[in-house]
Design a protein around this motif. Structure first.
Motif, PDB file in Angstrom:
ATOM      1  N   THR A 184       0.860  -1.320  -0.168  1.00 28.64           N
ATOM      2  CA  THR A 184      -0.175   0.044  -0.004  1.00 28.64           C
ATOM      3  C   THR A 184       0.774   0.992   0.002  1.00 28.64           C
ATOM      4  OG1 THR A 184      -1.918   1.343   1.186  1.00 28.64           O
ATOM      5  CG2 THR A 184      -0.286   0.267   2.567  1.00 28.64           C
ATOM      6  N   LYS A 189      -0.550   2.747   6.829  1.00 26.57           N
ATOM      7  CA  LYS A 189      -1.666   1.752   6.362  1.00 26.57           C
ATOM      8  C   LYS A 189      -0.808   0.264   6.270  1.00 26.57           C
ATOM      9  CE  LYS A 189      -3.209   3.781   2.477  1.00 26.57           C
ATOM     10  NZ  LYS A 189      -4.112   4.162   1.489  1.00 26.57           N
ATOM     11  N   VAL A 257      -4.767  -4.874   2.816  1.00 30.51           N
ATOM     12  CA  VAL A 257      -4.752  -3.743   3.910  1.00 30.51           C
ATOM     13  C   VAL A 257      -5.372  -2.541   2.823  1.00 30.51           C
ATOM     14  CG1 VAL A 257      -2.733  -3.928   4.966  1.00 30.51           C
ATOM     15  CG2 VAL A 257      -2.318  -3.077   2.738  1.00 30.51           C
ATOM     16  N   ASP A 258      -5.568  -1.355   3.106  1.00 26.31           N
ATOM     17  CA  ASP A 258      -6.426  -0.594   2.310  1.00 26.31           C
ATOM     18  C   ASP A 258      -5.223  -0.173   0.850  1.00 26.31           C
ATOM     19  OD1 ASP A 258      -7.743   1.777   1.040  1.00 26.31           O
ATOM     20  OD2 ASP A 258      -7.313   3.123   2.679  1.00 26.31           O
ATOM     21  N   TYR A 276      -7.959  -2.211   7.981  1.00 23.45           N
ATOM     22  CA  TYR A 276      -7.995  -0.633   8.306  1.00 23.45           C
ATOM     23  C   TYR A 276      -7.291  -0.230   9.499  1.00 23.45           C
ATOM     24  CZ  TYR A 276     -10.229  -0.266   3.757  1.00 23.45           C
ATOM     25  OH  TYR A 276     -10.312  -0.187   2.330  1.00 23.45           O
ATOM     26  N   SER A 279      -6.815   4.771   7.719  1.00 21.66           N
ATOM     27  CA  SER A 279      -7.559   5.435   6.835  1.00 21.66           C
ATOM     28  C   SER A 279      -9.220   5.118   7.262  1.00 21.66           C
ATOM     29  CB  SER A 279      -7.421   4.777   5.598  1.00 21.66           C
ATOM     30  OG  SER A 279      -7.443   3.476   5.303  1.00 21.66           O
TER      31      SER A 279
END
Length: 343
Positions: A184, A189, A257-258, A276, A279
């Motif tokens: 990411t 994050k 993950v995001d 998360y 974010s």
């Protein structure tokens, strides 16, 4: 009715726009789309059945390093391609000054978010028509409302239809393969690499094959650490986005993950466990019927929306950093995923 969509980046934002196209064609039989998108993400709109032409643009490539005359020629070719036909409507779905400028090069009436709704309020000066959308809504809902407001219909109820599930997913046959999307952008994050390795170990011991992707040298190094000495875990070679989609379609589930690829897995109707911390999953999280979001609840600073964690590591806390992942343990992620896959 011919509509040009301008949504150039990033990967997650491009994916968030897909349901709005599905809404439009379900409510208006005659609407068809062209789409301006960054060249690296062109494989996404190419898969939507309502997109007739994808017009790639290389703004990221042009701005990251001096391109000289070749870059200038590329820009002129892009503008010529953009202006070769008239559009009934041009929708700037990005709400940035750069996307508004690109929209203005095309031939037709331009619509976008008003100054209270857009990420960059000055972008509204380039539009002939604006739509107001609440900032408190999820990004997918905001784009769906923008399209509904400009094309004249109510947003249909139900989960969003990304238009990718039928084209990309396998025929529902279990493969025993899980994809871990560890890469990411923001440091805050990133789920700790030790957690990823523990998760991979638990999944392989349960009988699953684990595959990982990498997009750069740093991600490759992390992935190699995660799969080390795990015979049923392997790192896929770097590949174009279309090939990543094919690999993803062979998986029973995804942990992410995001990240843009996590949003892609949701759009392809694959079961996803989303992790998360920094974010806000309520505004930009993975959004669909087959995603379970594990988000931080125990710290007042989360979601901080900061690229770097500002929380000081204290002696009386666990070794997990950022600390917003303390309660999102590998055991919790593995049990959640296995529970979904064995229903």
């Amino acid at each position: 009715m011919k509509v040009l969509v301008v949504k150039m980046s990033s990967l997650g934002d491009v994916i968030h726009t897909l349901p709005a196209l599905s809404d439009a064609v379900s409510m208006k039989d005659d609407v068809r789309f062209d789409w301006v998108v960054e060249e690296a993400f062109a494989a996404i709109p190419e898969q939507h059945p309502s997109v007739e032409e994808v017009i790639p643009v290389g703004i990221r490539r042009w701005t990251r390093k001096p391109t000289g005359w070749e870059g200038i020629r590329d820009a002129f070719r892009f503008v010529r391609q953009l202006r070769r036909r008239d559009y009934d409507l041009i929708i700037d779905a990005q709400g940035l000054i750069k996307s508004a400028v690109v929209s203005g090069f095309a031939r037709g009436k331009v619509a976008g978010l008003d100054g209270e709704s857009a990420r960059e309020p000055m972008s509204q000066r380039f539009y002939h028509e604006t739509v107001s959308v609440a900032r408190s809504e999820h990004a997918v809902t905001r784009v769906r409302q923008l399209f509904a407001g400009t094309l004249g219909y109510e947003v249909p109820p139900g989960n969003p239809d990304y238009g990718l599930g039928g084209a990309q997913c396998s025929l529902g046959e279990a493969t025993g393969r899980i994809m871990l999307l560890h890469g990411t952008t923001w440091e805050s994050k990133h789920w700790p690499r030790a957690c990823w390795r523990d998760l991979a170990r638990q999944l392989t011991e349960t009988g699953y094959e684990v595959v990982l992707t990498s997009g750069n040298a740093r991600e490759r190094e992390r992935a190699e650490f995660i799969v080390r000495d795990l015979p049923e875990a392997r790192l896929l070679p770097q590949m174009p986005l279309a090939d990543v989609m094919r690999e993803m379609s062979l998986c029973d589930g995804v942990v992410s993950v995001d990240s843009g690829l996590g949003h892609l897995a949701v759009a392809m109707d694959i079961p996803v466990i989303g992790i998360y911390g920094a974010s806000n999953a309520n505004l930009t999280g993975m959004y669909g019927g087959r995603v379970i979001t594990l988000a931080t609840r125990h710290l007042p600073c989360a979601p901080c929306l900061r690229k770097e964690c500002q929380f000081l590591s204290l002696p009386n806390r666990t070794t997990i950093f950022p600390p917003c992942y303390e309660q999102i343990t590998p055991q919790r992620v593995a049990s959640t995923l296995i529970g979904v896959l064995t229903r």
